[in-house]
Motif scaffolding. Structure first.
Motif, PDB file in Angstrom:
ATOM      1  N   PRO A 176      -3.174   1.598  14.993  1.00  0.00           N
ATOM      2  CA  PRO A 176      -3.334   0.925  13.693  1.00  0.00           C
ATOM      3  C   PRO A 176      -4.277   1.723  12.793  1.00  0.00           C
ATOM      4  CG  PRO A 176      -4.053  -0.512  15.526  1.00  0.00           C
ATOM      5  CD  PRO A 176      -3.688   0.813  16.121  1.00  0.00           C
ATOM      6  N   CYS A 177      -3.975   1.779  11.494  1.00  0.00           N
ATOM      7  CA  CYS A 177      -4.810   2.534  10.545  1.00  0.00           C
ATOM      8  C   CYS A 177      -6.123   1.773  10.332  1.00  0.00           C
ATOM      9  CB  CYS A 177      -4.068   2.700   9.225  1.00  0.00           C
ATOM     10  SG  CYS A 177      -5.065   3.481   7.950  1.00  0.00           S
ATOM     11  N   LYS A 178      -7.242   2.482  10.530  1.00  0.00           N
ATOM     12  CA  LYS A 178      -8.551   1.829  10.378  1.00  0.00           C
ATOM     13  C   LYS A 178      -8.917   1.661   8.908  1.00  0.00           C
ATOM     14  CE  LYS A 178     -10.795   3.273  14.634  1.00  0.00           C
ATOM     15  NZ  LYS A 178     -11.610   4.356  15.206  1.00  0.00           N
ATOM     16  N   THR A 179      -8.434   2.581   8.071  1.00  0.00           N
ATOM     17  CA  THR A 179      -8.811   2.562   6.655  1.00  0.00           C
ATOM     18  C   THR A 179      -8.337   1.275   5.980  1.00  0.00           C
ATOM     19  OG1 THR A 179      -8.549   4.939   6.714  1.00  0.00           O
ATOM     20  CG2 THR A 179      -8.733   3.948   4.543  1.00  0.00           C
ATOM     21  N   CYS A 180      -7.096   0.859   6.285  1.00  0.00           N
ATOM     22  CA  CYS A 180      -6.531  -0.328   5.629  1.00  0.00           C
ATOM     23  C   CYS A 180      -6.437  -1.499   6.589  1.00  0.00           C
ATOM     24  CB  CYS A 180      -5.172   0.003   5.048  1.00  0.00           C
ATOM     25  SG  CYS A 180      -3.975   0.506   6.318  1.00  0.00           S
ATOM     26  N   LEU A 181      -7.021  -1.371   7.773  1.00  0.00           N
ATOM     27  CA  LEU A 181      -6.915  -2.395   8.811  1.00  0.00           C
ATOM     28  C   LEU A 181      -5.455  -2.743   9.081  1.00  0.00           C
ATOM     29  CD1 LEU A 181      -9.863  -4.895   8.152  1.00  0.00           C
ATOM     30  CD2 LEU A 181      -9.674  -3.175   9.942  1.00  0.00           C
ATOM     31  N   ASN A 206      -1.812   2.224  -2.542  1.00  0.00           N
ATOM     32  CA  ASN A 206      -1.305   2.493  -1.200  1.00  0.00           C
ATOM     33  C   ASN A 206      -2.389   3.185  -0.385  1.00  0.00           C
ATOM     34  OD1 ASN A 206       1.124   1.432  -1.948  1.00  0.00           O
ATOM     35  ND2 ASN A 206       2.046   3.441  -2.412  1.00  0.00           N
ATOM     36  N   CYS A 207      -2.444   2.875   0.881  1.00  0.00           N
ATOM     37  CA  CYS A 207      -3.443   3.515   1.739  1.00  0.00           C
ATOM     38  C   CYS A 207      -3.134   5.010   1.839  1.00  0.00           C
ATOM     39  CB  CYS A 207      -3.440   2.872   3.119  1.00  0.00           C
ATOM     40  SG  CYS A 207      -4.597   3.676   4.250  1.00  0.00           S
ATOM     41  N   TYR A 208      -4.123   5.827   1.516  1.00  0.00           N
ATOM     42  CA  TYR A 208      -3.911   7.279   1.524  1.00  0.00           C
ATOM     43  C   TYR A 208      -3.951   7.855   2.936  1.00  0.00           C
ATOM     44  CZ  TYR A 208      -8.939   6.943   1.815  1.00  0.00           C
ATOM     45  OH  TYR A 208     -10.210   6.610   2.218  1.00  0.00           O
ATOM     46  N   ASP A 209      -4.401   7.053   3.884  1.00  0.00           N
ATOM     47  CA  ASP A 209      -4.501   7.561   5.251  1.00  0.00           C
ATOM     48  C   ASP A 209      -3.197   7.371   6.029  1.00  0.00           C
ATOM     49  OD1 ASP A 209      -6.793   8.920   5.713  1.00  0.00           O
ATOM     50  OD2 ASP A 209      -7.954   7.189   6.374  1.00  0.00           O
ATOM     51  N   CYS A 210      -2.439   6.314   5.717  1.00  0.00           N
ATOM     52  CA  CYS A 210      -1.242   6.024   6.504  1.00  0.00           C
ATOM     53  C   CYS A 210       0.000   5.939   5.634  1.00  0.00           C
ATOM     54  CB  CYS A 210      -1.434   4.711   7.259  1.00  0.00           C
ATOM     55  SG  CYS A 210      -1.658   3.293   6.168  1.00  0.00           S
ATOM     56  N   ALA A 211      -0.126   6.200   4.317  1.00  0.00           N
ATOM     57  CA  ALA A 211       0.997   6.114   3.384  1.00  0.00           C
ATOM     58  C   ALA A 211       1.737   4.781   3.535  1.00  0.00           C
ATOM     59  CB  ALA A 211       1.947   7.305   3.563  1.00  0.00           C
TER      60      ALA A 211
HETATM   61 ZN   LIG Z   1      -3.789   2.788   6.176  1.00  0.00          ZN
END
Ligand SMILES: [Zn+2]
Ligand SMILES: [Zn+2]
Ligand SMILES: [Zn+2]
Length: 325
Positions: free
Chosen positions: A182-187, A108-113
């Motif tokens: 939008p979360c950049k880490t997971c696009l 799971n993306c840690y930046d946006c859960a």
């Molecule tokens: Zn994310």
């Protein structure tokens, strides 16, 4: 045994061609000198090359967009040194980056859960920010020059802010309203591909040593062509211990020890050592009141003559005319 024989004639030819190549040096000395003695010897040029490999592994992540995942389900992940990576050429420096097999997994993306979106940093998720024209009050004081109120001396009254329409809030210009980005880490996908990235780098280290017992400078021995007396290439070589000249054995031992100590953090994958042999003849000469030595080195009979007596232009001190115009 392989040292070419230099007789008086060859010694004089060599010095004559050397002196004529230096414009304006007097030739008389080279022509007239008496050659007293020629001593043959060999200079040795020992060369050592060590090729090393270094491996570093780091966990990296990228947005998971449905790419193939080579996970532990397909087998156990090998240790960094067990990953098969063959250097394209061990005697060339380079670097290769690979994914360690079976190391990947989806997280799971840690930046946006897993939301794929994050709170807007500008409006803190409100979608609106305070209007800076009215400071959030929704009202502004406006002086209308020439208006009726001013003429009859009535103080100007508050009006609705025309920037925010009186509400005191304006739409956020960063997220344009929703309060989220939008979360950049997971696009914005919500998931990441995590994998172990292996960087393999190859380096080559060279050292050399000249064993030379006459006055010929080492730089000349290094640059001149010689004959290869010994050449060896292995995964790791042993110091030379059989050379007739003990100084060569010593140089081999010392440089190998030095490479082992300096590059202990890397793995040696190939090593090459060689010895070049360069013939050196020391020639003792006498000319008028001068006496000294010059040297003939290499297989093309190059000359090293640091104190040639007629170096002054056109032999002025010798009252000779210049032979080369
Ligand atoms: Zn994310
Ligand atoms: Zn306003
Ligand atoms: Zn915003």
């Amino acid at each position: 045994a392989s040292v070419p024989n230099i007789d008086d004639l060859a010694a004089r030819d060599a010095v004559l061609s050397y002196v004529s190549n230096n414009r304006c040096w007097g030739l008389a000395c080279a022509r007239e000198m008496t050659i007293m003695d020629i001593t043959a010897s060999s200079a040795f040029h020992y060369n050592l090359e060590t090729c090393t490999e270094k491996r570093t592994a780091v966990w990296i992540h990228e947005p998971y967009t449905g790419q193939v995942i080579d996970s532990a389900d397909r087998g156990p992940s090998p240790k960094p040194w067990d990953v098969l990576v063959v250097p394209p050429n061990p005697y060339r420096e380079g670097q290769v980056v690979v994914e360690v097999p079976h190391s990947a997994r989806i997280v799971n993306c840690y930046d946006c859960a897993t939301m794929g979106r994050r709170r807007c940093w500008s409006c803190f998720g409100n979608g609106e920010i305070r209007c800076n024209a009215c400071n959030g009050t929704g009202k502004i004081l406006e002086l209308e020059s020439g208006s009726e109120n001013q003429r009859i001396n009535v103080p100007p009254g508050p009006k609705a802010c025309y920037q925010c329409g009186g509400g005191g809030q304006r739409r956020c210009v960063v997220c344009l309203g929703p309060g989220q980005l939008p979360c950049k880490t997971c696009l914005a996908r919500g998931q990441l591909k995590l994998s172990l990235q292996l960087t393999v780098s190859w380096k080559m280290y060279k050292s050399d040593r000249v064993v030379e017992r006459t006055a010929v400078p080492e730089v000349l021995i290094r640059s001149v062509q010689g004959r290869v007396a010994f050449d060896e290439e292995k995964a790791a070589v042993w110091p030379i211990n059989f050379f007739p000249d003990e100084a060569v054995n010593h140089a081999s031992r010392e440089l190998l020890d030095e490479h082992r100590a300096r590059f202990s953090a890397e793995k040696t994958i190939a090593q090459r050592q060689s010895v070049r042999m360069v013939p050196v003849h020391q020639v003792a000469y006498v000319w008028r009141n001068y006496r000294g030595f010059y040297y003939i080195y290499g297989h093309d009979n190059l000359v090293y003559f640091p104190d040639y007596p007629q170096k002054t232009c056109c032999g002025l001190t010798e009252i000779l005319t210049c032979s080369i115009q």
